[in-house]
Design a protein around this motif. Sequence first.
Motif, PDB file in Angstrom:
ATOM      1  N   LEU A  82       0.862  -1.163   0.000  1.00 24.73           N
ATOM      2  CA  LEU A  82       0.000   0.000   0.000  1.00 24.73           C
ATOM      3  C   LEU A  82       0.911   1.229   0.000  1.00 24.73           C
ATOM      4  O   LEU A  82       1.572   1.516   0.998  1.00 24.73           O
ATOM      5  N   LEU A  83       0.997   1.913  -1.130  1.00 22.56           N
ATOM      6  CA  LEU A  83       1.877   3.065  -1.292  1.00 22.56           C
ATOM      7  C   LEU A  83       1.044   4.332  -1.118  1.00 22.56           C
ATOM      8  O   LEU A  83       0.144   4.608  -1.910  1.00 22.56           O
ATOM      9  N   ILE A  84       1.358   5.097  -0.074  1.00 26.18           N
ATOM     10  CA  ILE A  84       0.532   6.242   0.311  1.00 26.18           C
ATOM     11  C   ILE A  84       1.340   7.526   0.131  1.00 26.18           C
ATOM     12  O   ILE A  84       2.444   7.656   0.660  1.00 26.18           O
ATOM     13  N   ASP A  85       0.776   8.472  -0.612  1.00 30.80           N
ATOM     14  CA  ASP A  85       1.439   9.761  -0.790  1.00 30.80           C
ATOM     15  C   ASP A  85       0.377  10.804  -1.090  1.00 30.80           C
ATOM     16  O   ASP A  85      -0.603  10.514  -1.790  1.00 30.80           O
ATOM     17  N   GLY A  86       0.588  11.999  -0.584  1.00 32.46           N
ATOM     18  CA  GLY A  86      -0.404  13.049  -0.751  1.00 32.46           C
ATOM     19  C   GLY A  86      -0.271  13.874  -2.007  1.00 32.46           C
ATOM     20  O   GLY A  86      -1.086  14.774  -2.231  1.00 32.46           O
ATOM     21  N   LYS A  87       0.739  13.590  -2.839  1.00 29.81           N
ATOM     22  CA  LYS A  87       0.965  14.384  -4.048  1.00 29.81           C
ATOM     23  C   LYS A  87       0.652  13.552  -5.284  1.00 29.81           C
ATOM     24  O   LYS A  87       1.235  12.493  -5.496  1.00 29.81           O
ATOM     25  N   SER A  88      -0.247  14.048  -6.114  1.00 27.78           N
ATOM     26  CA  SER A  88      -0.747  13.261  -7.240  1.00 27.78           C
ATOM     27  C   SER A  88       0.327  12.962  -8.278  1.00 27.78           C
ATOM     28  O   SER A  88       0.309  11.895  -8.899  1.00 27.78           O
ATOM     29  N   LYS A  89       1.278  13.879  -8.487  1.00 31.50           N
ATOM     30  CA  LYS A  89       2.338  13.597  -9.454  1.00 31.50           C
ATOM     31  C   LYS A  89       3.133  12.368  -9.028  1.00 31.50           C
ATOM     32  O   LYS A  89       3.538  11.558  -9.859  1.00 31.50           O
ATOM     33  N   ARG A  90       3.356  12.246  -7.733  1.00 31.51           N
ATOM     34  CA  ARG A  90       4.112  11.102  -7.227  1.00 31.51           C
ATOM     35  C   ARG A  90       3.287   9.823  -7.292  1.00 31.51           C
ATOM     36  O   ARG A  90       3.810   8.767  -7.653  1.00 31.51           O
ATOM     37  N   THR A  91       2.020   9.890  -6.945  1.00 35.14           N
ATOM     38  CA  THR A  91       1.218   8.667  -6.982  1.00 35.14           C
ATOM     39  C   THR A  91       0.991   8.203  -8.419  1.00 35.14           C
ATOM     40  O   THR A  91       0.958   6.997  -8.684  1.00 35.14           O
ATOM     41  N   ASP A  92       0.829   9.142  -9.348  1.00 31.68           N
ATOM     42  CA  ASP A  92       0.718   8.741 -10.759  1.00 31.68           C
ATOM     43  C   ASP A  92       1.988   8.008 -11.202  1.00 31.68           C
ATOM     44  O   ASP A  92       1.927   6.979 -11.887  1.00 31.68           O
ATOM     45  N   TRP A  93       3.131   8.554 -10.796  1.00 31.75           N
ATOM     46  CA  TRP A  93       4.401   7.924 -11.163  1.00 31.75           C
ATOM     47  C   TRP A  93       4.557   6.563 -10.475  1.00 31.75           C
ATOM     48  O   TRP A  93       5.035   5.603 -11.104  1.00 31.75           O
ATOM     49  N   LEU A  94       4.167   6.450  -9.207  1.00 37.45           N
ATOM     50  CA  LEU A  94       4.282   5.175  -8.490  1.00 37.45           C
ATOM     51  C   LEU A  94       3.470   4.076  -9.173  1.00 37.45           C
ATOM     52  O   LEU A  94       3.923   2.930  -9.275  1.00 37.45           O
ATOM     53  N   ALA A  95       2.273   4.407  -9.644  1.00 36.98           N
ATOM     54  CA  ALA A  95       1.459   3.417 -10.336  1.00 36.98           C
ATOM     55  C   ALA A  95       2.139   2.952 -11.621  1.00 36.98           C
ATOM     56  O   ALA A  95       2.156   1.752 -11.943  1.00 36.98           O
ATOM     57  N   GLU A  96       2.716   3.892 -12.355  1.00 36.49           N
ATOM     58  CA  GLU A  96       3.444   3.527 -13.576  1.00 36.49           C
ATOM     59  C   GLU A  96       4.680   2.692 -13.252  1.00 36.49           C
ATOM     60  O   GLU A  96       4.973   1.693 -13.929  1.00 36.49           O
ATOM     61  N   ALA A  97       5.398   3.062 -12.184  1.00 31.61           N
ATOM     62  CA  ALA A  97       6.604   2.330 -11.799  1.00 31.61           C
ATOM     63  C   ALA A  97       6.281   0.901 -11.388  1.00 31.61           C
ATOM     64  O   ALA A  97       7.026  -0.034 -11.710  1.00 31.61           O
ATOM     65  N   ALA A  98       5.181   0.711 -10.666  1.00 29.52           N
ATOM     66  CA  ALA A  98       4.781  -0.641 -10.273  1.00 29.52           C
ATOM     67  C   ALA A  98       4.525  -1.500 -11.505  1.00 29.52           C
ATOM     68  O   ALA A  98       4.900  -2.688 -11.544  1.00 29.52           O
ATOM     69  N   TRP A  99       3.900  -0.908 -12.520  1.00 28.06           N
ATOM     70  CA  TRP A  99       3.657  -1.638 -13.769  1.00 28.06           C
ATOM     71  C   TRP A  99       4.977  -1.984 -14.454  1.00 28.06           C
ATOM     72  O   TRP A  99       5.167  -3.115 -14.922  1.00 28.06           O
ATOM     73  N   ARG A 100       5.913  -1.055 -14.494  1.00 21.59           N
ATOM     74  CA  ARG A 100       7.214  -1.304 -15.123  1.00 21.59           C
ATOM     75  C   ARG A 100       7.970  -2.428 -14.424  1.00 21.59           C
ATOM     76  O   ARG A 100       8.708  -3.191 -15.072  1.00 21.59           O
TER      77      ARG A 100
END
Length: 219
Positions: A82-100
Amino acid sequence: MTDRFELDGDQIQSMLEVLGDAQSLGFLGQGPVERHIDHALGFAEAWSDARPVLAPARIADLGSGGGVPGLVLAVVTEAHLLLIDGKSKRTDWLAEAAWRLGVQSRVTVLNRPAEEVGQDPEWRGTCDVVVARSFAGPAPTAECAAGLVQRGGVVVVSEPPEVTDRWNALAAAPLGFGPALLVDLPGGHYAVLIARDEPLESRFPRTWAAQKKRPLFGL
């Protein structure tokens, strides 16, 4: 480091690429990416020191940012992250990174304040392990983690090496933790908090404003 928490050659290469991108975007601090990976692996070794038989099913990463330690732990464990962050730019990137990294099926990314997630019935008290790296000071980190960790679970927080008294008042705070165990490892320094069995009061974690105004311990 035990073989239980090691990356193979392909995983290391993928992680270097992903975390290198996190650095270039300003989501991860400077310094060799290899050191960031070693530091992330140290979280797993630290909880293993405290709970040798623990095989966590769910791990929460507070303020996941550039994916350290959360993305690394997603690769080297079978847990759901469960990756929690309050900044949308970071969470968008985290979702892409998990896929990569090929771990998207075991990663949930939440663009929400950690204290809010800890009050959500879907996530409250559901994590075997909570980790935090450069999230906040000891009091707010412990309070936010308390909302997510299971009773009897483990919280691992990265620590500056020169400080030894930041957690002295933890056990007296009404968060259900025993005294912190300080662990020094080649990859870094960590505080390990064990959640006792008694239920957490429903008022915790409080709003961020309340935590900052009235910290439960420390400064």
